[in-house]
Design a protein around this motif. Sequence first.
Motif, PDB file in Angstrom:
ATOM      1  N   HIS B  83     -10.798   8.449   7.731  1.00 37.97           N
ATOM      2  CA  HIS B  83     -10.749   9.060   9.056  1.00 37.97           C
ATOM      3  C   HIS B  83     -12.110   9.637   9.391  1.00 37.97           C
ATOM      4  N   LYS B  84     -12.631   9.303  10.589  1.00 40.20           N
ATOM      5  CA  LYS B  84     -14.002   9.725  10.925  1.00 40.20           C
ATOM      6  C   LYS B  84     -14.123  11.240  11.005  1.00 40.20           C
ATOM      7  N   LEU B  85     -13.106  11.902  11.585  1.00 44.50           N
ATOM      8  CA  LEU B  85     -13.194  13.349  11.773  1.00 44.50           C
ATOM      9  C   LEU B  85     -12.745  14.114  10.537  1.00 44.50           C
ATOM     10  N   GLU B  86     -12.034  13.452   9.661  1.00 41.16           N
ATOM     11  CA  GLU B  86     -11.519  14.126   8.474  1.00 41.16           C
ATOM     12  C   GLU B  86     -11.720  13.233   7.252  1.00 41.16           C
ATOM     13  N   PRO B  87     -12.958  13.221   6.735  1.00 39.02           N
ATOM     14  CA  PRO B  87     -13.310  12.250   5.691  1.00 39.02           C
ATOM     15  C   PRO B  87     -12.510  12.386   4.396  1.00 39.02           C
ATOM     16  N   ASN B  88     -11.782  13.494   4.223  1.00 34.40           N
ATOM     17  CA  ASN B  88     -10.939  13.615   3.034  1.00 34.40           C
ATOM     18  C   ASN B  88      -9.671  12.789   3.136  1.00 34.40           C
ATOM     19  N   LEU B  89      -9.438  12.208   4.322  1.00 41.45           N
ATOM     20  CA  LEU B  89      -8.208  11.437   4.510  1.00 41.45           C
ATOM     21  C   LEU B  89      -8.496   9.945   4.627  1.00 41.45           C
ATOM     22  N   ALA B  90      -7.736   9.148   3.875  1.00 40.35           N
ATOM     23  CA  ALA B  90      -7.865   7.699   3.998  1.00 40.35           C
ATOM     24  C   ALA B  90      -6.488   7.071   4.122  1.00 40.35           C
ATOM     25  N   LEU B  91      -6.428   6.025   4.937  1.00 41.04           N
ATOM     26  CA  LEU B  91      -5.175   5.293   5.135  1.00 41.04           C
ATOM     27  C   LEU B  91      -5.253   3.956   4.413  1.00 41.04           C
ATOM     28  N   LEU B  92      -4.197   3.635   3.666  1.00 41.92           N
ATOM     29  CA  LEU B  92      -4.075   2.258   3.181  1.00 41.92           C
ATOM     30  C   LEU B  92      -3.013   1.588   4.047  1.00 41.92           C
ATOM     31  N   PRO B  93      -3.455   0.684   4.933  1.00 37.74           N
ATOM     32  CA  PRO B  93      -2.515   0.103   5.905  1.00 37.74           C
ATOM     33  C   PRO B  93      -1.509  -0.825   5.242  1.00 37.74           C
ATOM     34  N   ALA B  94      -0.366  -0.951   5.900  1.00 39.75           N
ATOM     35  CA  ALA B  94       0.667  -1.876   5.436  1.00 39.75           C
ATOM     36  C   ALA B  94       0.213  -3.299   5.726  1.00 39.75           C
ATOM     37  N   GLY B  95       0.627  -4.215   4.868  1.00 41.51           N
ATOM     38  CA  GLY B  95       0.267  -5.617   5.092  1.00 41.51           C
ATOM     39  C   GLY B  95       1.204  -6.253   6.096  1.00 41.51           C
ATOM     40  N   ASN B  96       1.091  -7.558   6.165  1.00 36.76           N
ATOM     41  CA  ASN B  96       1.928  -8.370   7.025  1.00 36.76           C
ATOM     42  C   ASN B  96       3.413  -8.230   6.657  1.00 36.76           C
ATOM     43  N   PRO B  97       4.301  -8.216   7.649  1.00 35.42           N
ATOM     44  CA  PRO B  97       5.731  -8.117   7.325  1.00 35.42           C
ATOM     45  C   PRO B  97       6.211  -9.211   6.363  1.00 35.42           C
ATOM     46  N   ARG B  98       5.499 -10.341   6.312  1.00 36.03           N
ATOM     47  CA  ARG B  98       5.913 -11.415   5.389  1.00 36.03           C
ATOM     48  C   ARG B  98       5.810 -10.998   3.936  1.00 36.03           C
ATOM     49  N   MET B  99       5.030  -9.931   3.696  1.00 38.65           N
ATOM     50  CA  MET B  99       4.914  -9.405   2.329  1.00 38.65           C
ATOM     51  C   MET B  99       6.271  -9.021   1.753  1.00 38.65           C
ATOM     52  N   LEU B 100       7.186  -8.644   2.665  1.00 35.21           N
ATOM     53  CA  LEU B 100       8.498  -8.185   2.219  1.00 35.21           C
ATOM     54  C   LEU B 100       9.212  -9.252   1.406  1.00 35.21           C
ATOM     55  N   GLU B 101       8.812 -10.516   1.618  1.00 31.05           N
ATOM     56  CA  GLU B 101       9.488 -11.600   0.896  1.00 31.05           C
ATOM     57  C   GLU B 101       9.199 -11.573  -0.598  1.00 31.05           C
ATOM     58  N   TRP B 102       8.027 -11.078  -0.962  1.00 32.99           N
ATOM     59  CA  TRP B 102       7.699 -11.118  -2.395  1.00 32.99           C
ATOM     60  C   TRP B 102       7.391  -9.752  -3.004  1.00 32.99           C
ATOM     61  N   LEU B 103       7.255  -8.728  -2.161  1.00 33.69           N
ATOM     62  CA  LEU B 103       6.871  -7.422  -2.685  1.00 33.69           C
ATOM     63  C   LEU B 103       7.919  -6.856  -3.646  1.00 33.69           C
ATOM     64  N   LYS B 104       7.455  -6.281  -4.766  1.00 29.58           N
ATOM     65  CA  LYS B 104       8.367  -5.710  -5.760  1.00 29.58           C
ATOM     66  C   LYS B 104       7.975  -4.262  -6.033  1.00 29.58           C
ATOM     67  N   PRO B 105       8.916  -3.489  -6.604  1.00 28.55           N
ATOM     68  CA  PRO B 105       8.562  -2.104  -6.939  1.00 28.55           C
ATOM     69  C   PRO B 105       7.294  -2.014  -7.788  1.00 28.55           C
ATOM     70  N   GLU B 106       7.089  -2.992  -8.685  1.00 27.73           N
ATOM     71  CA  GLU B 106       5.886  -2.942  -9.530  1.00 27.73           C
ATOM     72  C   GLU B 106       4.613  -3.034  -8.689  1.00 27.73           C
ATOM     73  N   ASP B 107       4.686  -3.800  -7.598  1.00 22.57           N
ATOM     74  CA  ASP B 107       3.506  -3.922  -6.734  1.00 22.57           C
ATOM     75  C   ASP B 107       3.147  -2.577  -6.116  1.00 22.57           C
ATOM     76  N   MET B 108       4.180  -1.857  -5.667  1.00 19.74           N
ATOM     77  CA  MET B 108       3.932  -0.539  -5.075  1.00 19.74           C
ATOM     78  C   MET B 108       3.383   0.400  -6.129  1.00 19.74           C
ATOM     79  N   GLN B 109       3.911   0.285  -7.347  1.00 19.28           N
ATOM     80  CA  GLN B 109       3.411   1.140  -8.425  1.00 19.28           C
ATOM     81  C   GLN B 109       1.939   0.859  -8.687  1.00 19.28           C
ATOM     82  N   THR B 110       1.581  -0.424  -8.643  1.00 21.75           N
ATOM     83  CA  THR B 110       0.179  -0.789  -8.857  1.00 21.75           C
ATOM     84  C   THR B 110      -0.698  -0.128  -7.802  1.00 21.75           C
ATOM     85  N   ILE B 111      -0.292  -0.265  -6.548  1.00 18.04           N
ATOM     86  CA  ILE B 111      -1.098   0.287  -5.452  1.00 18.04           C
ATOM     87  C   ILE B 111      -1.224   1.802  -5.580  1.00 18.04           C
ATOM     88  N   VAL B 112      -0.076   2.458  -5.800  1.00 21.03           N
ATOM     89  CA  VAL B 112      -0.107   3.918  -5.871  1.00 21.03           C
ATOM     90  C   VAL B 112      -0.909   4.366  -7.095  1.00 21.03           C
TER      91      VAL B 112
END
Lengths: 112, 274
Positions: B83-112
């Motif tokens: 965020h330009k005004l608040e550099p301590n904040l960053a967003l990791l955007p969601a991917g394409n809705p098609r990700m839902l077809e293969w996304l698994k809990p392990e993937d979220m764990q990896t990202i987090v």
Amino acid sequence: MTLRDFINKLLGRQPASATTAKQRLQLVLAHDRSDLNPELLEQMRREILEVVSRYVEIDLEEGDVSLETEDRVTALVANLPIRRTKPLPVHESNPDGDVHGEADPVWTASQA
Amino acid sequence: MPVTTSGSRSILICSGKGGVGKTTLTANLGIALARQGMRTAVLDADFGLRNLDLLLGLENRIVYTAQEVLSGNCRLDQALVKHKLEPNLALLPAGNPRMLEWLKPEDMQTIVGLLRESFDIVLIDCPAGIEDGFKNAAGAAEEAIVITTPEVSAVRDADRVIGLLNTRGIKPIQLVLNRVRPKMMANQEMLAVDDVTDILALPLLGLVLEDEQVIVSTNRGEPLTLNGSNSPAAQAYNNIARRVCGEDVPLIDPAKVRRGLRAKLGRLMQTKIF
Ligand SMILES: Nc1ncnc2c1ncn2[C@@H]1O[C@H](COP(=O)(O)OP(=O)(O)OP(=O)(O)O)[C@@H](O)[C@H]1O
Ligand SMILES: [Mg+2]
């Protein structure tokens, strides 16, 4: 009951909608949390009444088995007014066979 | 189980019912925490209907998303939008809705897990419902904030979610009550705060009043906590952030928000007599 509920009751008005909401929620959550559907509960109620009426004569109309919930703990509460005690059928585990009707009619089984 | 990265926290923001204020809370809490000096990442886990970028005003700066990070097509820092005004904040955007077809809990764990290596706190904006989207997001969190409104359907759905979080061993689980209308509460035409906390048996992390400024700030893509607003919702979000950091900030009493004779009468009528 709040003062408003009390006044509403005196005037024969409906309770405040928040009061109704709370009561409805408590009831529906007791069922949601226990995962017992009304049919199963009804079956259980019949069987419990059947067992209990082997020992005491209970008021089948008044008998009530329901779920109550507090602090995320759901309790199965049976409220079975006893008319009178039956002469006990002979039973190995209870050779004395003398039960009196003074017993607390409320029987509660809790499960976390 | 999510990997524990020392000192770093991952908090799921969920509700069960849709539209009760998860994304608004994530955006405002994220900014407020960042302003307190916490290195904060907000993860949009609502891959089907992403909106966190929009509420933060970052929608035009997205190049990569969680999807490219997972598939190895970019590094995490390339996908993060600061965020330009608040550099301590960053967003990791969601991917394409098609990700839902293969996304698994392990993937979220990896990202987090990756996020926790470089941030003090990771807020996960959960999708509505209790299906796969929720399960994926919940699998990556250690703590949770459940948000609800004082309405029967929202409270019931919150209860479902709390049950699921409990079985996953997520804790602490804390409650935010949103869209509180003091006048309706005083007239007992809205569930009281105590009613909701009693029923759900959760500690209350915050109360957010119904506030038009929430909509105004959403229009602009500038969370209320960003511009030093003093509106009731802004104060509530700032207080929630301080409580998340362990500060003991008193809760507002919705009955005291209103003044005057009518308010007094309303309080009297709420007295519990038996
Ligand atoms: N305290 C508030 N006062 C007024 N409006 C609010 C408040 N909180 C949220 N809203 C409004 O409620 C709507 C839903 O909010 P939001 O998108 O944050 O919910 P959500 O739980 O993320 O929804 P979804 O389940 O679709 O992801 C938005 O229009 C938002 O502006
Ligand atoms: Mg949302």
